[in-house]
Enzyme design. Sequence first.
Site: not given
Ligand code: THU
Length: 135
Positions: A50-51, A60, A62, A93
């Site tokens: 969710i950004e 993220c 996870e 990440c």
């Molecule tokens: N993102 C994740 O949901 N999980 C990760 O392990 C790496 C990045 C998301 C964060 C952001 O909304 C998008 O991916 C690009 O970085």
Amino acid sequence: MEQRALTSSEQELLDLAKAASLKAYAPYSGYKVGSALRCEDGSVFLGANIENASYSLTICAERNAIFRAVLEGHQDIREIAIYVDVDQPFPPCGACRQVMAEFNPKMKVIFANRNETIISDLGALLPGHFSLEKV
Ligand code: THU
């Protein structure tokens, strides 16, 4: 890292992660990430990224799933699947790896994109994770 065929329960978890990715809110990056985790007792929790317009507030997929599980009283996380509908590799990440390690430093981690599925575990993805004595 393994590249064997998934078991049926691993495939089920990955399918749930794929379904969860459709719920992601990612208008800024365009990366819609879904995750699904399974606990030792078989319960399953889903997450999606969710950004936010203030980018650093983004959560993220996870961590979203892990926090939901913990809030519901489940810390015994056995495995997590992550799916993103892109062509390039998309391993979890570092921040999410550290959060996974808090609950199971040996957690099975399955991550997949359109082209490939990788089966790994946190021992390989984050050796030497940071930890404090739990009080
Ligand atoms: N993102 C994740 O949901 N999980 C990760 O392990 C790496 C990045 C998301 C964060 C952001 O909304 C998008 O991916 C690009 O970085």
